[in-house]
Design a protein around this motif. Structure first.
Motif: not given
Length: 187
Positions: A19-33, A93-104
């Motif tokens: 999933l390296r080509s999909r940065p948002r999904l990649f970041a979400f899943l890494l943070e979630m796992f 970015s706030p969008r990436m930060g929010g995505l990571k917090i949601a994953a957490q």
């Protein structure tokens, strides 16, 4: 706990490869796992911390698993405050930060449900009756004192993390694990 760590390592590896080509999904899943691993292990450690001899068992496990998490979860914050700091500093970015917090938060809920399932299987002695006991508060103080202690220790830890950035990574993880263990003991 080793099963959780192994499964998370496998999931993180697959995520990195596919999933390296999909940065948002990649970041979400890494943070979630990563957050799932920490939350699941912390839930289990809360049970194992009551094993004799106290507090030696709990402190040894705290140090050991902090080192393990530090070595296996590089690049993940696994904590909303750890995500907000680079966001406020402009590094995220706030969008990436929010995505990571949601994953957490998603990972924390999933880990809690998963651990309840594991405890219901009663595979180990500490699991026997763990669900019927419910959550107990380990605090032996008032809420205001606990708040002040948590605030003080959070500031101490954050200052140590900022100072430890100049330390070689293989030593930094042990330094921070030792600090966390000492703060747990002091708390």
């Amino acid at each position: 706990m080793s099963g959780v760590v192994g499964a998370v390592a496998l999931c993180r590896r697959l995520t990195r490869r596919r999933l390296r080509s999909r940065p948002r999904l990649f970041a979400f899943l890494l943070e979630m796992f990563s957050t799932f691993q920490i939350c699941a292990c912390t839930n289990e450690l809360s049970l194992l911390g009551n094993v004799e001899p106290k507090p030696h068992t709990a402190l040894t496990l705290t140090y050991g698993f902090t080192v393990l998490h530090g070595l296996t979860l590089a690049g993940s914050t696994c904590n909303p405050c750890g995500t907000l700091q680079p966001m406020w500093g402009g590094a995220t970015s706030p969008r990436m930060g929010g995505l990571k917090i949601a994953a957490q938060f998603v990972a924390a809920v999933l880990a809690r449900a998963f651990m309840h399932f594991i405890w219901s299987l009663e595979m180990a002695e500490p699991h026997l009756g763990a669900l019927s006991q419910g959550c107990s508060s380990p605090m032996q103080t008032t809420e205001m004192q606990a708040f002040c202690i948590e605030l003080l220790f959070s500031v101490v830890f954050q200052l140590a993390v900022l100072r430890a950035e100049s330390v070689t990574p293989k030593y930094r993880v042990h330094l921070l694990a030792l600090l966390i263990t000492m703060l747990v003991y002091a708390g």
